[in-house]
Write a protein that holds these residues in place. Structure first.
Motif, PDB file in Angstrom:
ATOM      1  N   GLN A 163       0.974  -1.241  -0.164  1.00  0.00           N
ATOM      2  CA  GLN A 163      -0.143   0.035   0.055  1.00  0.00           C
ATOM      3  C   GLN A 163       0.928   1.329   0.048  1.00  0.00           C
ATOM      4  OE1 GLN A 163      -2.990   0.023   3.032  1.00  0.00           O
ATOM      5  NE2 GLN A 163      -3.891   1.918   2.500  1.00  0.00           N
ATOM      6  N   ALA A 164       0.601   2.304  -0.949  1.00  0.00           N
ATOM      7  CA  ALA A 164       0.997   3.670  -0.892  1.00  0.00           C
ATOM      8  C   ALA A 164       2.609   3.613  -0.848  1.00  0.00           C
ATOM      9  CB  ALA A 164       0.605   4.290   0.098  1.00  0.00           C
ATOM     10  N   PRO A 165       3.349   3.009  -1.686  1.00  0.00           N
ATOM     11  CA  PRO A 165       4.856   3.162  -1.657  1.00  0.00           C
ATOM     12  C   PRO A 165       5.217   4.446  -1.968  1.00  0.00           C
ATOM     13  CG  PRO A 165       4.190   1.963  -3.670  1.00  0.00           C
ATOM     14  CD  PRO A 165       3.039   2.114  -2.616  1.00  0.00           C
ATOM     15  N   GLY A 166       4.611   5.195  -2.748  1.00  0.00           N
ATOM     16  CA  GLY A 166       4.861   6.358  -3.397  1.00  0.00           C
ATOM     17  C   GLY A 166       4.710   7.748  -2.809  1.00  0.00           C
ATOM     18  N   GLY A 167       3.937   7.543  -1.743  1.00  0.00           N
ATOM     19  CA  GLY A 167       3.707   9.141  -1.013  1.00  0.00           C
ATOM     20  C   GLY A 167       2.775   8.935  -0.070  1.00  0.00           C
ATOM     21  N   PRO A 168       2.810   9.830   1.216  1.00  0.00           N
ATOM     22  CA  PRO A 168       1.870   9.835   2.082  1.00  0.00           C
ATOM     23  C   PRO A 168       0.200   9.897   1.597  1.00  0.00           C
ATOM     24  CG  PRO A 168       3.514  11.281   2.714  1.00  0.00           C
ATOM     25  CD  PRO A 168       3.585  10.898   1.126  1.00  0.00           C
ATOM     26  N   ASP A 169       0.100  10.713   0.437  1.00  0.00           N
ATOM     27  CA  ASP A 169      -1.374  10.910   0.171  1.00  0.00           C
ATOM     28  C   ASP A 169      -1.790   9.978  -0.976  1.00  0.00           C
ATOM     29  OD1 ASP A 169      -1.647  12.986   1.925  1.00  0.00           O
ATOM     30  OD2 ASP A 169      -0.683  14.232   0.361  1.00  0.00           O
ATOM     31  N   GLU A 170      -0.863   8.927  -1.258  1.00  0.00           N
ATOM     32  CA  GLU A 170      -1.112   7.957  -2.380  1.00  0.00           C
ATOM     33  C   GLU A 170      -2.452   7.214  -2.167  1.00  0.00           C
ATOM     34  OE1 GLU A 170       1.944   5.702  -5.197  1.00  0.00           O
ATOM     35  OE2 GLU A 170       1.452   4.511  -3.433  1.00  0.00           O
ATOM     36  N   ASP A 171      -2.560   6.538  -0.933  1.00  0.00           N
ATOM     37  CA  ASP A 171      -3.636   5.606  -0.568  1.00  0.00           C
ATOM     38  C   ASP A 171      -4.069   5.639   0.902  1.00  0.00           C
ATOM     39  OD1 ASP A 171      -5.711   3.737  -0.082  1.00  0.00           O
ATOM     40  OD2 ASP A 171      -4.637   2.402  -1.199  1.00  0.00           O
ATOM     41  N   ALA A 172      -4.699   6.421   1.498  1.00  0.00           N
ATOM     42  CA  ALA A 172      -4.531   6.420   3.167  1.00  0.00           C
ATOM     43  C   ALA A 172      -5.803   5.462   3.539  1.00  0.00           C
ATOM     44  CB  ALA A 172      -4.701   7.681   3.746  1.00  0.00           C
TER      45      ALA A 172
END
Length: 201
Positions: A17-26
């Protein structure tokens, strides 16, 4: 027959889940977005670039499609991935989207499993499933994945969506190539190879 290849970044405990950034998939209150960059290195980027050279399309679920479509069309043209991501054909599996605007994108019609079976039987090169955890699990349940290309990073998150979640269908894997980068990331390519065998010591 085209190959369906699942390409995924994983933590050591299997979180994708969300490897690319804090807002990618919360989703579900996930608080560890952006975990990959601090534990990646140049060798990871080189390997991923190589994985795309032998594929001519991507297969994406809705969430990953929307993340990519909001980023890559205006991404830095100096980034070697920008042109590749924009120019590759994208097949999108979604029950809610009615159109896809990112260049070279096609919305799959009808049942996703049937549509992917038709894609596999069509002319063309390999198809990479990128991110798209729900879609990947659907394909695994229906024995449609031919190969896994995984970067397994030296970090433990403890919570989050996992590629091989509870209920994953047992499958034997044949290692095609496995190496470790200087930063400790395992680059693993595995081909599906029927069902596991069992024995005792």
């Amino acid at each position: 027959m085209r190959k369906i290849i699942v390409c995924t970044f994983l933590t050591l405990d299997g979180v994708m889940q969300a490897p690319g950034g804090p807002d990618e998939d919360a989703e579900s209150g996930f608080e560890h977005g952006g975990w990959q960059k601090p534990v990646a290195d140049d060798e990871v980027g080189t390997a991923i670039a190589g994985w795309y050279e032998h594929s001519d399309a991507m297969l994406l679920g809705r969430k990953t499609y929307e993340i990519f479509a909001s980023y890559w069309p205006t991404a830095d043209p100096g980034n070697p991935f920008t042109d590749r991501m924009n120019s590759m054909h994208k097949y999108v599996a979604s029950r809610t989207l009615t159109s896809v605007e990112w260049q070279n994108s096609t919305l799959l019609e009808g049942d996703t499993v049937d549509a992917v079976r038709k894609l596999k039987a069509s002319d063309g090169g390999n198809i990479n499933v990128v991110g798209s955890g729900d879609l990947a699990q659907t394909l695994m349940r229906h024995d449609l994945v031919d190969e896994y290309r995984l970067t397994i990073h030296p970090v433990i998150i403890g919570t989050g969506k996992r590629l091989f979640a509870d209920g994953a269908i047992p499958s034997a894997l044949e290692p095609v190539s496995v190496s470790t980068t200087k930063g400790g990331t395992v680059l693993g390519v595995y081909r599906t190879n029927g069902k596991p065998s069992y024995d005792s010591y």
